[in-house]
Design a protein around this motif. Structure first.
Motif, short mmCIF file in Angstrom:
data_model
loop_
_atom_site.label_atom_id
_atom_site.label_comp_id
_atom_site.label_asym_id
_atom_site.label_seq_id
_atom_site.Cartn_x
_atom_site.Cartn_y
_atom_site.Cartn_z
N THR A 6 46.03 31.48 27.54
CA THR A 6 46.43 32.65 28.11
C THR A 6 45.51 33.84 28.17
OG1 THR A 6 47.54 33.65 26.17
CG2 THR A 6 48.77 31.92 27.56
N GLY A 7 45.74 34.54 28.90
CA GLY A 7 45.09 35.86 29.11
C GLY A 7 45.61 37.06 29.84
N THR A 8 44.87 38.09 30.14
CA THR A 8 45.45 39.18 30.95
C THR A 8 45.11 38.93 32.30
OG1 THR A 8 43.16 40.40 31.08
CG2 THR A 8 44.69 40.91 28.86
N ARG A 9 45.71 39.61 33.14
CA ARG A 9 45.49 39.75 34.58
C ARG A 9 44.24 39.85 34.92
NH1 ARG A 9 48.01 37.44 38.97
NH2 ARG A 9 47.27 38.35 40.63
N GLU A 10 43.51 40.73 34.15
CA GLU A 10 42.00 41.09 34.37
C GLU A 10 41.34 39.88 34.21
OE1 GLU A 10 44.18 43.05 32.92
OE2 GLU A 10 44.38 44.71 34.43
N GLU A 11 41.51 39.03 33.01
CA GLU A 11 40.95 38.00 32.68
C GLU A 11 40.86 36.97 33.75
OE1 GLU A 11 40.56 38.65 27.67
OE2 GLU A 11 42.47 37.74 28.70
N TRP A 12 42.31 36.78 34.08
CA TRP A 12 42.60 35.53 35.09
C TRP A 12 41.76 35.83 36.40
CZ3 TRP A 12 44.36 35.92 39.93
CH2 TRP A 12 44.88 34.55 40.65
N LEU A 13 41.78 37.14 36.84
CA LEU A 13 41.12 37.37 38.28
C LEU A 13 39.52 37.20 38.10
CD1 LEU A 13 41.31 38.59 41.09
CD2 LEU A 13 40.92 40.80 40.15
N THR A 14 38.88 37.55 37.03
CA THR A 14 37.65 37.22 36.71
C THR A 14 37.19 35.61 36.82
OG1 THR A 14 37.20 39.03 35.39
CG2 THR A 14 35.65 37.43 35.03
N ALA A 15 37.99 34.73 36.00
CA ALA A 15 37.97 33.63 36.02
C ALA A 15 38.14 32.97 37.58
CB ALA A 15 38.93 32.87 35.02
N ARG A 16 39.25 33.59 38.10
CA ARG A 16 39.49 33.00 39.56
C ARG A 16 38.44 33.15 40.39
NH1 ARG A 16 40.10 30.48 43.03
NH2 ARG A 16 41.38 30.41 44.73
N LEU A 17 37.63 34.24 40.59
CA LEU A 17 36.74 34.71 41.20
C LEU A 17 35.42 33.81 40.91
CD1 LEU A 17 36.88 38.43 41.43
CD2 LEU A 17 37.61 37.00 43.11
N GLU A 18 35.35 33.08 39.76
CA GLU A 18 34.27 32.34 39.59
C GLU A 18 34.59 31.11 40.12
OE1 GLU A 18 33.79 32.19 35.25
OE2 GLU A 18 32.70 34.17 35.09
N LEU A 19 35.80 30.48 40.00
CA LEU A 19 36.24 29.42 40.68
C LEU A 19 36.41 29.40 42.11
CD1 LEU A 19 37.82 26.40 40.38
CD2 LEU A 19 39.84 27.90 40.20
N LEU A 20 36.41 30.66 42.68
CA LEU A 20 36.55 30.66 44.24
C LEU A 20 35.00 30.53 44.86
CD1 LEU A 20 38.10 31.54 46.79
CD2 LEU A 20 37.56 34.05 46.20
N ASP A 21 33.95 30.77 43.95
CA ASP A 21 32.56 30.72 44.11
C ASP A 21 32.60 29.04 44.19
OD1 ASP A 21 31.96 33.21 44.82
OD2 ASP A 21 31.18 33.21 42.67
N ALA A 22 33.02 28.33 43.41
CA ALA A 22 32.94 26.88 43.35
C ALA A 22 33.59 26.14 44.47
CB ALA A 22 33.14 26.31 41.98
N GLU A 23 34.89 26.68 44.53
CA GLU A 23 35.60 26.31 45.87
C GLU A 23 35.00 26.46 47.12
OE1 GLU A 23 40.17 26.31 44.21
OE2 GLU A 23 39.35 28.23 45.18
N LYS A 24 34.37 27.60 47.52
CA LYS A 24 33.80 27.61 48.74
C LYS A 24 32.58 26.78 48.93
CE LYS A 24 35.10 32.59 49.55
NZ LYS A 24 34.56 34.16 49.79
N ALA A 25 31.71 26.59 47.67
CA ALA A 25 30.62 25.64 47.64
C ALA A 25 31.10 24.23 48.19
CB ALA A 25 29.95 25.78 46.43
N LEU A 26 32.33 23.91 47.56
CA LEU A 26 32.75 22.54 47.70
C LEU A 26 32.90 22.45 49.37
CD1 LEU A 26 33.80 19.75 46.88
CD2 LEU A 26 35.97 21.02 46.10
#
Length: 249
Positions: A6-26
């Motif tokens: 679990t984490g804070t909303r800010e930690e979730w957003l940071t991780a989500r933006l990293e995942l978004l980069d990978a999703e865009k590449a895919l």
């Protein structure tokens, strides 16, 4: 209390933006693969295939229904099956919804199985489906596209499927799916799932693409939703059923 991280909303957003980069590449990679599929050389089909359909006997060209493109789902339903494969049935649940949209984009979607037409029609009524479904009973079509194999071919030690020679032993899930299809493993494995694409120009039919095994995952709409669910596919054994076999929830 959850055992998941679990984490804070800010930690979730940071991780989500990293995942978004990978999703865009895919996504970009997927777009490139789609382009490469469309650039494959077309292979002219001169062999005469005959099918049985709701409208009567048909050729491969007839399955296009006047359109220029044909997508065939090789549905595992052999002559000696008691019912269609439960996995193919799950995939086919999405065909009614998308078929009308494909038709208005000059594409016909059609299932093809080796079961006789009467068995196909009865199962289609049971499932409440309306998409085109042809029987290739007594035709070489399924064999030529490597989604059907004889008992003798399996006994030889290996068959050609998914662009390689292979032999398949029965897992617990495989045995369960064979039983769910009203047959035994040796009979069940004579059919294989797949999809093939065809084009028609100047009354000539061309084979343009085929895929099998995990290449069908993207066509299984349920999995695309599960891959975005909190627990993912979270599979244990043969958990899916035909849509009329689930307990009420």
């Amino acid at each position: 209390m959850t055992k998941h991280k679990t984490g804070t909303r800010e930690e979730w957003l940071t991780a989500r933006l990293e995942l978004l980069d990978a999703e865009k590449a895919l996504t970009r990679r997927s777009d490139e693969l789609a382009r490469q599929r469309q650039e494959l050389p077309w292979v002219r089909i001169d062999k005469e295939y005959r099918f049985d359909t709701d409208e009567g006997p048909a050729s491969l060209a007839d399955l296009f229904r006047g359109r220029s493109q044909l997508l065939v789902y090789h549905f595992m339903f052999g002559p000696d099956y008691g019912a269609g494969c439960p996995t193919c049935s799950n995939i086919a649940d999405g065909f009614n919804g998308i078929g009308v949209h494909l038709a208005h984009h000059d594409v016909t979607l059609c299932a093809v199985s080796r079961a006789p037409l009467a068995k196909v029609q009865a199962y289609k009524r049971r499932m409440g489906w309306s998409f085109p479904w042809a029987s290739s009973y007594e035709s070489d079509f399924n064999h030529d596209f490597h989604v059907a194999h004889t008992e003798e071919e399996w006994q030889s030690g290996a068959v050609e499927y998914n662009y390689r020679m292979m032999d398949v032993g029965a897992s617990e899930i495989d045995t369960a799916m064979a039983a769910d299809s009203g047959t035994d493993w040796d009979t069940y494995r004579r059919e294989g799932p797949g999809m093939s694409a065809f084009a028609r120009e100047d009354d000539i039919v061309y084979h343009t693409y085929s895929t099998y095994e995990r290449g069908l995952d993207i066509l299984w709409g349920m999995y695309q939703w599960l891959d975005r669910a909190p627990l993912g596919r979270n599979e244990t054994g043969l958990w899916w059923r035909r849509h009329d076999e689930y307990d009420s929830r």
